[in-house]
Design a protein around this motif. Structure first.
Motif, PDB file in Angstrom:
ATOM      1  N   PRO A 158     -25.287 -24.101  -4.348  1.00 52.74           N
ATOM      2  CA  PRO A 158     -26.121 -25.119  -4.999  1.00 52.74           C
ATOM      3  C   PRO A 158     -27.164 -25.661  -4.048  1.00 52.74           C
ATOM      4  N   PRO A 159     -28.323 -26.032  -4.554  1.00 53.80           N
ATOM      5  CA  PRO A 159     -29.351 -26.622  -3.691  1.00 53.80           C
ATOM      6  C   PRO A 159     -28.953 -28.018  -3.258  1.00 53.80           C
ATOM      7  N   LEU A 160     -29.586 -28.503  -2.227  1.00 54.66           N
ATOM      8  CA  LEU A 160     -29.363 -29.881  -1.805  1.00 54.66           C
ATOM      9  C   LEU A 160     -30.019 -30.831  -2.803  1.00 54.66           C
ATOM     10  N   VAL A 179     -32.791 -19.311  11.755  1.00 53.58           N
ATOM     11  CA  VAL A 179     -31.906 -18.551  10.859  1.00 53.58           C
ATOM     12  C   VAL A 179     -31.377 -19.431   9.715  1.00 53.58           C
ATOM     13  N   PRO A 180     -30.660 -20.532  10.006  1.00 54.27           N
ATOM     14  CA  PRO A 180     -30.196 -21.371   8.884  1.00 54.27           C
ATOM     15  C   PRO A 180     -31.337 -22.081   8.161  1.00 54.27           C
ATOM     16  N   LEU A 181     -32.443 -22.329   8.873  1.00 55.53           N
ATOM     17  CA  LEU A 181     -33.568 -22.972   8.215  1.00 55.53           C
ATOM     18  C   LEU A 181     -34.177 -22.057   7.156  1.00 55.53           C
ATOM     19  N   THR A 182     -34.233 -20.762   7.453  1.00 53.14           N
ATOM     20  CA  THR A 182     -34.711 -19.795   6.464  1.00 53.14           C
ATOM     21  C   THR A 182     -33.791 -19.771   5.253  1.00 53.14           C
ATOM     22  N   LEU A 183     -32.497 -19.800   5.496  1.00 51.78           N
ATOM     23  CA  LEU A 183     -31.538 -19.811   4.397  1.00 51.78           C
ATOM     24  C   LEU A 183     -31.650 -21.101   3.584  1.00 51.78           C
ATOM     25  N   SER A 192     -32.515 -23.983  -1.274  1.00 51.07           N
ATOM     26  CA  SER A 192     -32.944 -25.317  -1.694  1.00 51.07           C
ATOM     27  C   SER A 192     -34.459 -25.465  -1.545  1.00 51.07           C
ATOM     28  N   PRO A 193     -35.220 -24.691  -2.311  1.00 50.13           N
ATOM     29  CA  PRO A 193     -36.685 -24.700  -2.151  1.00 50.13           C
ATOM     30  C   PRO A 193     -37.329 -26.024  -2.513  1.00 50.13           C
ATOM     31  N   GLU A 194     -36.656 -26.874  -3.289  1.00 44.49           N
ATOM     32  CA  GLU A 194     -37.240 -28.152  -3.679  1.00 44.49           C
ATOM     33  C   GLU A 194     -37.095 -29.212  -2.594  1.00 44.49           C
TER      34      GLU A 194
END
Length: 268
Positions: free
Chosen positions: A18-20, A40-44, A49-51
């Motif tokens: 789920p997104p944040l 790495v985790p920032l890309t994920l 959570s693109p919003e």
């Protein structure tokens, strides 16, 4: 019908994450070797959570391990250097960041930054912003061997956790790039840290309806009355036994939230 979402490395499955609920997240990156692994985790995070709008501030020492250009390309906006401008600039960065952020993560946090934050120093825009914001703050330390057991660090952690809205996430044992032993302390996995921070701001399982208007800025929120305690704080001198994988020169493969966190070498 569309297929399952894929992770940055092409693997399926992250579409179930789920997104944040967070809409405005400020991340301060300081000068630990583990800053090199932040992309790495920032890309994920951008994938699942693109919003969530992310703003990044890098300390000068952080730029030894990761570039602002690389991180800016990932989040889609310029990463800011944590320094006062040489020339007069319109507005004040520390005020803008303090009022804009819905939540703040210091990831990774070096001992030096941890100490300056705990002592109330405000000699950079990020420190001044963190002292003045009403947004919840999570600090994820990355420390050299013996760092987490240090009485000085314990005093800094105790001072921070007494502050309303501040939480220090205990580091995890990891391989030291200097000693070659599992006596370093790396930050907890970034996505786990951000999930916990998200839950502090939005306790409900589902994000509230209404888009970004349902997520008030720090300036619009009441001042918190009490700060949470350190979670899983180990006893001084205690170092859990682990069998971490050997550190290598190559970067770890991108991870999904269902994968175990990569073992990252610390900088000391």
């Amino acid at each position: 019908m569309t297929g399952p979402a894929t992770a940055p490395d092409g693997r399926a499955g992250t579409g179930h994450a789920p997104p944040l609920a967070l809409r405005r997240l400020l991340i301060v990156v300081t000068g630990s070797l583990t800053a090199a692994y932040v992309p790495v985790p920032l890309t994920l995070l951008r994938h699942i959570s693109p919003e969530t709008e992310v703003r990044l501030v890098l300390t000068r020492s952080a730029t030894r391990f990761v570039t602002g250009e690389a991180l800016g390309a990932i989040i889609g906006r310029e990463a800011v250097l944590d320094a006062w401008p040489d020339e007069h600039a319109a507005g004040a960065l520390h005020v803008e960041l303090a009022e804009w952020a819905e939540a703040v993560a210091v990831y990774p946090a070096t001992l030096h930054y941890l100490g300056r934050l705990a002592q109330g120093l405000a000699d950079t825009p990020s420190l001044l912003a963190l002292h003045c914001t009403r947004a919840p703050i999570t600090v994820a330390p990355a420390l050299p061997p013996g760092g987490w057991q240090s009485p000085v660090v314990r005093e800094h952690v105790a001072a921070l956790t007494r502050r309303p809205g501040v939480e220090v996430v205990p580091p995890v044992p990891t391989r030291s790039a200097t000693t070659g032993r599992n006596d370093g302390w790396g930050p907890a996995p970034m996505l786990q840290v951000l999930r916990d921070l998200d839950a502090r701001v939005h306790p409900a399982v589902d994000a509230p309806p209404g888009g970004s208007d349902a997520h008030p800025s720090a300036a619009e929120r009441p001042v918190p009355e009490a700060g949470p305690s350190v979670k899983g704080h180990p006893e001084p001198g205690h170092h859990p036994a682990t069998e971490a994988a050997p550190a290598t020169e190559s970067a770890p493969a991108p991870v999904t939230e269902s994968d175990p966190a990569p073992v990252l070498p610390t900088g000391a």
